[in-house]
Structures are given as structure tokens and as C-alpha cells.
Design an enzyme around this catalytic site. Structure first.
Site, PDB file in Angstrom:
ATOM      1  N   MET A  30       0.849  -1.196   0.000  1.00 26.89           N
ATOM      2  CA  MET A  30       0.000   0.000   0.000  1.00 26.89           C
ATOM      3  C   MET A  30       0.886   1.249   0.000  1.00 26.89           C
ATOM      4  O   MET A  30       0.430   2.340   0.343  1.00 26.89           O
ATOM      5  CB  MET A  30      -0.941  -0.011   1.215  1.00 26.89           C
ATOM      6  N   LEU A  33       6.759   3.039   1.611  1.00 27.05           N
ATOM      7  CA  LEU A  33       7.653   1.888   1.758  1.00 27.05           C
ATOM      8  C   LEU A  33       8.804   2.137   2.732  1.00 27.05           C
ATOM      9  O   LEU A  33       9.337   3.241   2.797  1.00 27.05           O
ATOM     10  CB  LEU A  33       8.219   1.510   0.381  1.00 27.05           C
ATOM     11  N   ALA A  35      12.200  -0.261   4.959  1.00 25.96           N
ATOM     12  CA  ALA A  35      13.152  -1.360   4.721  1.00 25.96           C
ATOM     13  C   ALA A  35      12.463  -2.737   4.753  1.00 25.96           C
ATOM     14  O   ALA A  35      12.937  -3.677   4.098  1.00 25.96           O
ATOM     15  CB  ALA A  35      14.263  -1.308   5.764  1.00 25.96           C
ATOM     16  N   GLY A  36      11.362  -2.851   5.495  1.00 28.36           N
ATOM     17  CA  GLY A  36      10.641  -4.133   5.528  1.00 28.36           C
ATOM     18  C   GLY A  36      10.102  -4.493   4.151  1.00 28.36           C
ATOM     19  O   GLY A  36      10.199  -5.647   3.710  1.00 28.36           O
ATOM     20  N   HIS A  37       9.539  -3.503   3.451  1.00 29.80           N
ATOM     21  CA  HIS A  37       9.032  -3.769   2.094  1.00 29.80           C
ATOM     22  C   HIS A  37      10.194  -4.139   1.154  1.00 29.80           C
ATOM     23  O   HIS A  37      10.053  -5.023   0.310  1.00 29.80           O
ATOM     24  CB  HIS A  37       8.341  -2.522   1.520  1.00 29.80           C
ATOM     25  N   GLY A 149       5.077 -10.093   4.198  1.00 32.32           N
ATOM     26  CA  GLY A 149       5.824  -9.955   5.445  1.00 32.32           C
ATOM     27  C   GLY A 149       5.117 -10.635   6.603  1.00 32.32           C
ATOM     28  O   GLY A 149       3.897 -10.528   6.759  1.00 32.32           O
ATOM     29  N   GLN A 155      -2.534 -12.084   8.355  1.00 32.61           N
ATOM     30  CA  GLN A 155      -2.753 -11.809   6.917  1.00 32.61           C
ATOM     31  C   GLN A 155      -2.090 -12.903   6.065  1.00 32.61           C
ATOM     32  O   GLN A 155      -2.677 -13.378   5.079  1.00 32.61           O
ATOM     33  CB  GLN A 155      -2.177 -10.439   6.571  1.00 32.61           C
ATOM     34  N   LEU A 186       9.307  -2.939  11.989  1.00 35.66           N
ATOM     35  CA  LEU A 186       9.130  -1.820  11.047  1.00 35.66           C
ATOM     36  C   LEU A 186       7.692  -1.824  10.543  1.00 35.66           C
ATOM     37  O   LEU A 186       7.136  -2.870  10.218  1.00 35.66           O
ATOM     38  CB  LEU A 186      10.089  -1.952   9.867  1.00 35.66           C
ATOM     39  N   SER A 188       4.631   1.096   8.601  1.00 40.73           N
ATOM     40  CA  SER A 188       4.276   2.456   8.167  1.00 40.73           C
ATOM     41  C   SER A 188       3.679   3.224   9.345  1.00 40.73           C
ATOM     42  O   SER A 188       3.800   4.444   9.432  1.00 40.73           O
ATOM     43  CB  SER A 188       3.237   2.398   7.047  1.00 40.73           C
TER      44      SER A 188
HETATM   45  O1  PAF Z   1      -0.020  -5.717   3.787  1.00 35.28           O
HETATM   46  C1  PAF Z   1      -0.452  -4.818   3.029  1.00 35.28           C
HETATM   47  O2  PAF Z   1       0.196  -3.813   2.768  1.00 35.28           O
HETATM   48  C2  PAF Z   1      -1.849  -4.970   2.433  1.00 35.28           C
HETATM   49  O3  PAF Z   1      -2.721  -5.588   3.315  1.00 35.28           O
HETATM   50  C3  PAF Z   1      -1.845  -5.683   1.069  1.00 35.28           C
HETATM   51  C4  PAF Z   1      -1.363  -7.125   1.190  1.00 35.28           C
HETATM   52  C5  PAF Z   1      -0.971  -4.938   0.088  1.00 35.28           C
HETATM   53  C6  PAF Z   1      -3.266  -5.730   0.495  1.00 35.28           C
HETATM   54  O4  PAF Z   1      -3.781  -4.470   0.316  1.00 35.28           O
END
Ligand code: PAF
Length: 288
Positions: A30, A33, A35-37, A149, A155, A186, A188
Site C-alpha cells: 500500500m 515503503l 526497509a521491511g518492504h 511480510g 494476513q 518496522l 508504516s
Molecule cells: O499488507 C499490506 O500492505 C496490504 O494488506 C496488502 C497485502 C498490500 C493488500 O492491500
């Protein structure tokens, strides 16, 4: 890195890679971003020839009392970070592209059991929104592999279950949580923390570690383990540190059902409020 917002451009690029026999890994995000992303993109490189990322702030996973408009949007910065990390293609659709009929008329994906409880209870409808958008993005990108992650442990279980239940030909790669030196995961949402809150926020992970040690010691000593009582103690300690525990439970690592004496693969799932931020974290405990 090429950035596209139209479905036709995305499909044409991925089709051409697949025709050349190249494999594709996908990292949905989403944006905003950190360092985890980027660790997800790094992991993705180990599994496929080409990397597709997406940035889409998904309205379907936000509750009525959660302000999607104030969700941080940092597109130029994100594009720079993804380019540096060697991403090949970035998909940045608008809500009209993903949900052309509007949310009220949109079909959805509901993953039972693993979506219930914990974040599913605190954020009703959240995992329906996540499963629906991830399913849709999978259908658009058609990746061979997708990286998620483990900070969002529930999730990952929801998505893994969806992929299995709906026979999607995609390998889900869970990626270890990136942490600050203090142990804080980490996120957002850490951007909402003041300096004082940042100093107390690591109490969340610290108390999960304390709880994991108590469970391991009880198991080694062959004692009966009071999962609920120990979780209560950890949650009290988190509150005493200045956070406000939303939930903290010891669960079976896959089904996410409350842990029982016979389970040896466990996960401690927790969420706590710290000022304006709602932090989530977890810790896996493999009893040996
Ligand atoms: O983890 C996230 O950033 C969101 O839940 C995802 C997987 C991008 C879905 O919108």
C-alpha cells in the site's frame, strides 16, 4: 523500472515475460515503503526472474472509523526505493480501476476461521478486503510467487489459506519481520509515534519474548502451561510500559486456534495501541 496504472499495460508486460519462459514474483503493497518492504523485494529476487510490485491503498480493507484519506502516500519516494531494489514493473491502479462498479457491488473473497478473531475481530471486514484485493491482484498479475511480510502473521495465513482453498497456482513466500535495533517491528504506522512513544513501543516485542521463554521453560520442564494466564501477565506488562493492549493470545501457528497442550508449533499474536498508532507484532514458538 516501468510504472503502469492500466490493467492492459500490466497484462501485456507479464504476458511477454511468461512467453519468454521467465518467472514472475509479486510484492503487493500500500506504499509508504520502508526497509521491511524492500526486504520483500530482495526475497522476491531469489524466487523469480522478474519482479512486479504494486502500490494500491485498498479502500475495501479500511473500516468506517479508519481514515483512508490520511494514509501516507509517498509515491515518488516509493518509486525511487523500488527502482534501487531492482523492481522491474510497478502497478499503481486507482480505485476506479480495481473496483469499477464501486465497493457496494463488488464480489468478494471471505476466508473463514483464520480471518476470525485477533485483527479480524478488532477490524471487522478487514480480511475480506485484504483477501479480495489480493485475489484480484493475483488474477491481474498472474505471478508464480508472491512475497508477504510475517509482521502481518494473520494476513499471511489468510492469503495462504485462500490460495490453497481456491487452488491458485501461486507459491506464497512468507518473509521474516524487519526490526529496528530496539526490537520494534518496522511499520508504516511507526510514523505516527512521538519520540517518547518510540521509546516505549519495543515493550510489545520484549514481552512476547518473555512469554515465549516462559512457554519454552514450561515445556522443557514437562509442566502444564497456562497459556491464558501467561498471556495475561505479558499483556499487563505491556500496559504497565505505557501501551494499551488490544489483544494478546498464544495460538496454533497454522490454524490460529487458541493453543492447546499438544501443540508444538505456536505463534503469539498481539496488537497494542501506542499513542495514535495501533502496533501489531507476533512471535513464533517452536517447542523442542
Ligand atoms: O499488507 C499490506 O500492505 C496490504 O494488506 C496488502 C497485502 C498490500 C493488500 O492491500
Amino acid at each position: 523500472m516501468k510504472t503502469v496504472s492500466q490493467i492492459s499495460e500490466l497484462r501485456a508486460q507479464v504476458k511477454s515475460w511468461h512467453q519468454q519462459g521467465l518467472t514472475v514474483a509479486f510484492v503487493p503493497t500500500m506504499g509508504n515503503l520502508h526497509a521491511g518492504h524492500i526486504s520483500l523485494i530482495d526475497e522476491a529476487h531469489k524466487h523469480a526472474d522478474k519482479i512486479v510490485a504494486s502500490i494500491f491503498v485498498n479502500p475495501m480493507q479500511f473500516g468506517a472509523n479508519e481514515d483512508i484519506d490520511s494514509y501516507p502516500r509517498t509515491m515518488a519516494d516509493d518509486q525511487e526505493k523500488l527502482t534501487q531494489a531492482g523492481t522491474d514493473l510497478l502497478f499503481t491502479p486507482t480505485a476506479d480501476i480495481i473496483y469499477p462498479k464501486g465497493l457496494a457491488k463488488q464480489s468478494f473473497v471471505e476466508v473463514p476461521n483464520v480471518s476470525d478473531g485477533y485483527c479480524g475481530e478488532s477490524r471487522p471486514g478487514h480480511f475480506r478486503g485484504v483477501a479480495t484485493v489480493v485475489c484480484k491482484l493475483f488474477n491481474l498479475v498472474q505471478p508464480d510467487v508472491a512475497c508477504f511480510g510475517l509482521k502481518d502473521y494473520q494476513q499471511v495465513q489468510v492469503i495462504q489459506t485462500m490460495v490453497e482453498d481456491l487452488s491458485m497456482p501461486i507459491t506464497i513466500v512468507p518473509v521474516a519481520t524487519s526490526r529496528e535495533e530496539s526490537g520494534l517491528a518496522l511499520s508504516s504506522r511507526n510514523g505516527y509515534l512521538t519520540a517518547e512513544e518510540k521509546a516505549i513501543a519495543p515493550a510489545l516485542q520484549k514481552n512476547l519474548q518473555w512469554l515465549a521463554e516462559q512457554i519454552q521453560q514450561g515445556y522443557t520442564a514437562n509442566d502444564s502451561i497456562d497459556f491464558i494466564g501467561l498471556a495475561k501477565q505479558a499483556s499487563n506488562a505491556i500496559n504497565e510500559a505505557g501501551l494499551k493492549t488490544d489483544y494478546l493470545h498464544v495460538c496454533h501457528a497454522q490454524t490460529l486456534q487458541p493453543a492447546s497442550e499438544d501443540d508444538t508449533r505456536l505463534v503469539i499474536l498481539a496488537a497494542a495501541h501506542c499513542g495514535k498508532a495501533r502496533l501489531i507484532d507476533n512471535l513464533q514458538v517452536n517447542l523442542t
